[in-house]
Motif scaffolding. Structure first.
Motif, PDB file in Angstrom:
ATOM      1  N   CYS A  93       0.723  -1.178   0.079  1.00 27.61           N
ATOM      2  CA  CYS A  93       0.091   0.034  -0.181  1.00 27.61           C
ATOM      3  C   CYS A  93       0.865   1.349   0.083  1.00 27.61           C
ATOM      4  N   GLY A  94       1.980   1.185   0.400  1.00 27.18           N
ATOM      5  CA  GLY A  94       2.851   2.472   0.651  1.00 27.18           C
ATOM      6  C   GLY A  94       2.714   3.376   1.546  1.00 27.18           C
ATOM      7  N   VAL A  95       1.722   3.010   2.308  1.00 24.81           N
ATOM      8  CA  VAL A  95       1.263   4.086   3.545  1.00 24.81           C
ATOM      9  C   VAL A  95       1.103   3.489   4.947  1.00 24.81           C
ATOM     10  N   CYS A  96       1.125   2.160   5.033  1.00 29.95           N
ATOM     11  CA  CYS A  96       0.967   1.588   6.507  1.00 29.95           C
ATOM     12  C   CYS A  96       2.457   1.570   7.129  1.00 29.95           C
ATOM     13  N   CYS A  99       5.086  -0.475   5.479  1.00 33.68           N
ATOM     14  CA  CYS A  99       5.749   0.245   4.219  1.00 33.68           C
ATOM     15  C   CYS A  99       6.468   1.462   4.686  1.00 33.68           C
ATOM     16  N   CYS A 107       3.387  -5.607   4.822  1.00 30.84           N
ATOM     17  CA  CYS A 107       2.357  -4.382   4.414  1.00 30.84           C
ATOM     18  C   CYS A 107       1.009  -5.147   4.944  1.00 30.84           C
ATOM     19  N   SER A 108       0.278  -4.358   5.603  1.00 29.63           N
ATOM     20  CA  SER A 108      -1.041  -4.963   5.919  1.00 29.63           C
ATOM     21  C   SER A 108      -1.980  -5.348   4.819  1.00 29.63           C
TER      22      SER A 108
HETATM   23 ZN    ZN Z   1       1.500  -1.063   3.303  1.00 30.70          ZN
END
Ligand code: ZN
Length: 344
Positions: A93-96, A99, A107-108
């Motif tokens: 996702c790039g934002v958890c 990440c 990543c979740s």
């Molecule tokens: Zn993530």
């Protein structure tokens, strides 16, 4: 587009060569015209299914792919049509929390092409732009696809998680599969001394050709832990790479006190007994991981592109013959990777 599909889980017979609508890239995504896909054991497991696995059916197998950029999602810049690329099949996702910590394989919302999303046994695939890596001119797209997941996984396990150091001794359980082939070469490149346990002389010759220092033929030496002990002057090895699982009892015995057991899979079966006394009395560390991070992908592929890590390809099948390719993989006789030609 043409693709290999399965509508239900089962044996190789559930695979069909079919027509499917070519996907369209959304913002942040790129459409890739695939030239090559490589097979991994997880393709067989995803086809067979396991409890809790939820796939969009019909499903397209395949994690590994390389090809050319065909179209960009709206607003996407940084790529142009025709550029040669290899895909990192780990979607994050790039934002958890993971990440943001650079641990995107934790990543979740982690997903994997060919496992939870439609994969690379197809003429085209849409992937996030950030999952593409340029392949240098002159470097084979088949080799790039063949290296991607196996070498990525081996790098993350040995280097990132395993912390392998120059001069350490590494035992690899298995001589010829994709991840073991990668692990052997990465261990050599890192300056380790390598021991390989293989099922026969043919596979061990292959491991020797890739730089294995000590070869152990388990068809002649069933108790290969004893052989490892003899070869290491009763010390044991620093690190064992065991992606078989059912061999853990022998791996525990092969490790030195304070040794590390690295595992990224269980080709011998998921459930087995272990004797916990080995773990505590020998101060062993059991280090699991799956796949790798974006950072790992770039590091290992740079070494592949530079020719520092060889990528043996055993056979190439046309996309339409994916079933035969999977049957060949399941038989376990290959030396290196099995690849599909997606445009054949
Ligand atoms: Zn993530």
């Amino acid at each position: 587009m043409k693709a290999i599909l399965f509508h239900e889980h089962g044996g190789p017979e559930v695979l069909s060569f079919s027509e499917l609508e070519t996907p369209t890239p959304e913002p942040g995504e790129v459409l890739v015209r695939l030239q090559a896909a490589a097979l991994n054991r997880l393709d067989l497991w995803a086809r067979q299914g396991w409890p809790g696995l939820k796939l969009q059916l019909p499903h397209i197998p395949g994690a590994d792919g390389a090809g050319e950029v065909a179209a960009l999602g709206a607003g996407e810049e940084g790529w142009s049509a025709g550029e040669r690329v290899v895909i990192n099949s780990n979607l994050s996702c790039g934002v958890c929390e993971a990440c943001l910590a650079g641990q995107d394989n934790r990543c979740s919302k982690w997903e994997l092409l060919g496992e939870t999303r439609r994969g690379t046994y197809a003429e085209y695939i849409v992937v996030p732009a950030k999952n593409l890596l340029r392949v240098p001119d002159g470097f084979s797209l088949q080799s790039a696809a063949a290296a991607a997941l196996a070498y990525h996984t081996a790098w993350h396990s040995l280097i990132t998680r395993g912390g392998l150091q120059p001069g350490e001794t590494v035992l690899i359980v298995g001589a010829a599969g994709g991840v073991n082939t990668a692990s052997l070469q990465i261990a050599k490149l890192a300056g380790a001394v390598t021991y390989v346990v293989g099922s026969d002389a043919r596979k061990l010759d292959f491991a020797a050709s890739l730089g294995a220092d000590y070869l152990i033929d388990r068809s002649k030496e069933a108790n290969w832990a004893r052989t490892v002990f003899q070869l290491t002057n009763r010390r044991g090895v620093d690190v064992v790479v065991d992606n078989v699982g059912t061999t853990f009892p022998l791996s525990f015995r092969s490790a030195r006190k304070g040794g590390r057991i690295l595992t990224v899979g269980n080709t011998g079966g998921a459930v087995f007994e272990i004797d916990n006394r080995y773990i505590f009395s020998k101060h062993l560390s059991l280090i699991g991981s799956t796949m790798g991070t974006q950072h790992d992908f770039r590091r290992v592929m740079a070494l592949v592109f530079a020719g520092r890590l060889a990528v043996p390809v055993d056979r190439v099948y046309p996309l339409a013959e994916a079933r035969q390719a999977q049957e060949y993989l399941a038989a376990g006789e290959q030396l290196g990777k099995i690849v599909l030609d997606n445009q054949a």
